[in-house]
Design an enzyme around this catalytic site. Structure first.
Site, PDB file in Angstrom:
ATOM      1  N   ASN A 159       0.484  10.627  12.091  1.00 18.31           N
ATOM      2  CA  ASN A 159       0.388  11.631  11.318  1.00 18.31           C
ATOM      3  C   ASN A 159       1.076  12.916  12.226  1.00 18.31           C
ATOM      4  OD1 ASN A 159      -1.028  10.666   9.069  1.00 18.31           O
ATOM      5  ND2 ASN A 159      -2.821  11.667   9.733  1.00 18.31           N
ATOM      6  N   HIS A 196      -9.610   5.969  10.100  1.00 19.67           N
ATOM      7  CA  HIS A 196      -9.118   7.416  10.724  1.00 19.67           C
ATOM      8  C   HIS A 196      -9.751   8.651   9.790  1.00 19.67           C
ATOM      9  CE1 HIS A 196      -6.872   4.939  13.138  1.00 19.67           C
ATOM     10  NE2 HIS A 196      -6.495   4.270  12.367  1.00 19.67           N
TER      11      HIS A 196
END
Lengths: 317, 314
Positions: A168, A240
């Protein structure tokens, strides 16, 4: 006694683990979900936005889905089809969207929610931090309306997409940097905690056995998400994004440290690394609650409990 | 038993000195050459300290070569707050009267490697400037040097110099990048293992209170060390950083590690000097150039080093 609800915006790039994070968020009486915004990451913006609308339909979320930026603030987009499939959310069949896409952009939607809310709003950002970075840049006057940015991203010890950087943050390092230097409280669930948030096949069989439509969908998301993870040698699915949701409601099962954190923007090998001042070398004040560990069993139990709340749920497939 | 020929390049400070004093008395090793590099303190001081320590141990026969007086590109960075201005914490030590060796460290290292082709183990416990100079000047160096054993870097964990980098690598990140890319296998004793390879307060005191010339030196040189580690929040300990690569050569059974790809970051703003290791990531560097030491048998290390220091001649 009714639970005081905290207004939240879900921002993400669903994505299997985003989807499970949103199931968790939707199940929590503590949250009042005000909007969903999407960002390119796990798949292209069009695909993740369609996924977000289908997830909203599955969860009967009566909120608008606003499409965010198609590309990072200044970098070229990276996507992760090897984890999430061609659709970005391959696996079980999902209901078609119930609501049209919002006419607002993600930034406009976030700004509107912040402006209209009397209370501070929590932003749960589980994709690249592009939309949040853009919001902070273009609506500096709304910073004080943000309670906390709860982010899944980065890793103090290691990366995953590169040895130093987590996906990310690697996709949009500048957006992440802007968050850490915005003055807005940031809670970071990086790989330090999320790689310990492992859900094993026997755990998601508990979810499947709940036998409601949402639980069954979640179990099938696990089935798909685990395919590529098992090829990489993982013994379970690293969950996650749900950490960024659960650490807000149940901080007591997490190990949370106050660190100064920033994002490396340069670096041949380290661009996109989240760097933490563990030894207090810089003299900078902590700007981040870094979540670095958790009680895995309790995490799994909360996940199962969340999925059980969809007992008797009706879904039009 | 055939002894392992070893070259040691050092920026002789306090823990370097303690590492050298071990190296001279490990029967598995034959120290065939020494070189000094600028790092903890200036080259002038590291060169003098290396010579004096060799003389103290009765090894004036080992030549000590002068290496680089500064890193390749970055500004010099010293650790005088750890090692004192002289590098030995102000300890009293007689100056060596051995004749000064002629020539640059990197040339002497190369010549030595050719004398022990395929066998020479190079230990580098300071910034890697001298070793990198040998690498760039002598393209055939990899065929002579068996391995490079460094104290430096950290595979997983915070740095001790910036947020991500260890002191020796930060001392010359560009030279370190060159060494990791040299094709010579690197064994990295970084903070992952060297923080574990420590003496506690009682163990330091037991050594320091022994009446011989080496223990007396250690006693004086480490006066401030325990307090310093305590101040860093690591407890009243003293890490045997630089001893690790030397002990690992003589006693590999004391250590465990893993093969990994390691590159040194040279352009990062926050991460300059980080040893970027791919052990814990799905994404890999595509090379396995390094054995990263991760754990050690602290008890065995303490027993051996205590025995060596305390059995030096009066």
């Amino acid at each position: 006694m009714s639970i005081k609800k905290r207004p939240v915006i879900l921002d993400g790039d669903p994505g299997h683990d985003d989807a499970i994070a949103w199931v968790l968020a939707a199940s929590m009486p503590e949250f009042d979900i005000k909007a969903i915004t999407t960002v390119a990451g796990n798949q292209t913006l069009a695909k993740v936005t369609y996924n977000a609308r289908r997830i909203a339909a599955l969860l009967h979320l009566d909120v608008e889905v606003a499409k965010g930026r198609a590309v990072p603030l200044m970098s070229d987009l990276i996507i992760a089809p090897n984890f999430h499939g061609e659709s970005g959310l391959d696996g079980p069949k999902l209901p078609e969207p119930e609501h049209p896409e919002s006419s607002l952009s993600a930034i406009e939607m976030m700004a509107k929610v912040l402006q209209e809310s009397e209370e501070k709003v929590t932003i749960i950002a589980t994709g690249p931090q592009t939309n949040v970075g853009a919001l902070l840049l273009t609506h500096p006057e709304l910073k004080e309306k943000i309670e906390v940015i709860s982010t899944m991203g980065g890793g103090i010890r290691n990366g995953n997409w590169t040895p130093a950087a987590e996906f990310n943050i690697l996709v949009d390092p500048e957006a992440s940097y802007l968050e850490y230097h915005s003055g807005v409280p940031v809670q970071m669930c990086g790989l330090d905690v999320t790689e310990q948030a492992i859900v094993y096949p026997e755990d998601w069989e508990r979810i499947r056995a709940l036998n409601n439509p949402v639980a069954k969908t979640v179990a099938e998301w696990f089935d798909f998400f685990f395919i590529h993870l098992s090829e990489l040698g993982w013994k379970g699915a690293t969950l996650h994004d749900p950490c960024a949701v659960l650490s807000l409601i149940h901080p007591e099962i997490f190990d949370i440290r106050d660190y100064y954190v920033t994002t490396e923007l340069s670096g041949l090998y380290t661009r996109g690394e989240t760097v933490a001042d563990v030894y207090g070398i810089t003299g900078n004040k902590p700007n981040c609650k870094a979540v670095v560990g958790l009680d895995r069993q309790k995490f799994v139990d909360y996940l199962v409990e969340a999925c059980a709340k969809f007992e008797g749920w009706e879904v039009n497939l | 038993m055939k002894k392992i020929p070893v070259w040691i390049d050092t920026d002789c400070g306090v823990d370097d000195a303690m590492a050298l004093l071990l190296a001279f008395r490990l029967p598995e090793l034959e120290i065939v050459g020494l070189s000094a590099v600028a790092g903890n303190v200036t080259l002038e001081n590291t060169f003098r300290n290396t010579r004096d320590i060799a003389a103290l141990a009765g090894r004036k026969d080992i030549p000590v070569y002068k290496g680089a007086d500064r890193p390749w590109i970055v500004e010099p960075r010293r650790a005088e707050y750890v090692h004192g201005a002289d590098g030995l914490g102000g300890a009293e030590i007689a100056h060596s009267d051995a004749p000064e060796a002629e020539g640059h460290a990197w040339d002497a290292l190369y010549q030595c490697a050719k004398k022990y082709p395929g066998e020479l183990q190079v230990v580098a416990v300071g910034p890697l400037t001298d070793v990198a100079n040998a690498v760039i000047k002598y393209p055939d160096l990899p065929q002579y040097v068996k391995g490079i054993h460094i104290m430096g870097g950290v595979a997983a964990g915070p740095g001790n110099t910036n947020m991500t980098a260890e002191f020796n690598i930060m001392g010359d990140p560009h030279a370190a990048a060159c060494v990791f890319k040299s094709g010579i296998p690197v064994t990295m004793a970084g903070l992952d293992v060297t923080l574990k390879a420590h003496l506690n307060k009682e163990e330091v005191e037991a050594i320091a209170s022994t009446d011989n010339k080496v223990c007396k030196l250690i006693s004086q040189a480490t006066r401030n060390t325990l307090a310093l580690y305590k101040q860093l929040g690591l407890g009243e300990i003293m890490c045997m950083h630089d001893s690790c690569p030397i002990l690992n050569l003589a006693h590999p059974e004391f250590f465990s590690g893993k093969e990994a790809g390691v590159h040194v970051e040279t352009t990062g703003v926050e991460t300059l000097g980080k040893t970027v290791c791919d052990l814990y990531s799905d994404g890999k560097h595509g090379v396995k150039n390094t054995t990263v030491l991760l754990d050690c048998d602290r008890e065995a290390i303490v027993k051996l080093v205590s025995e060596i220091y305390t059995t030096y001649e009066a």
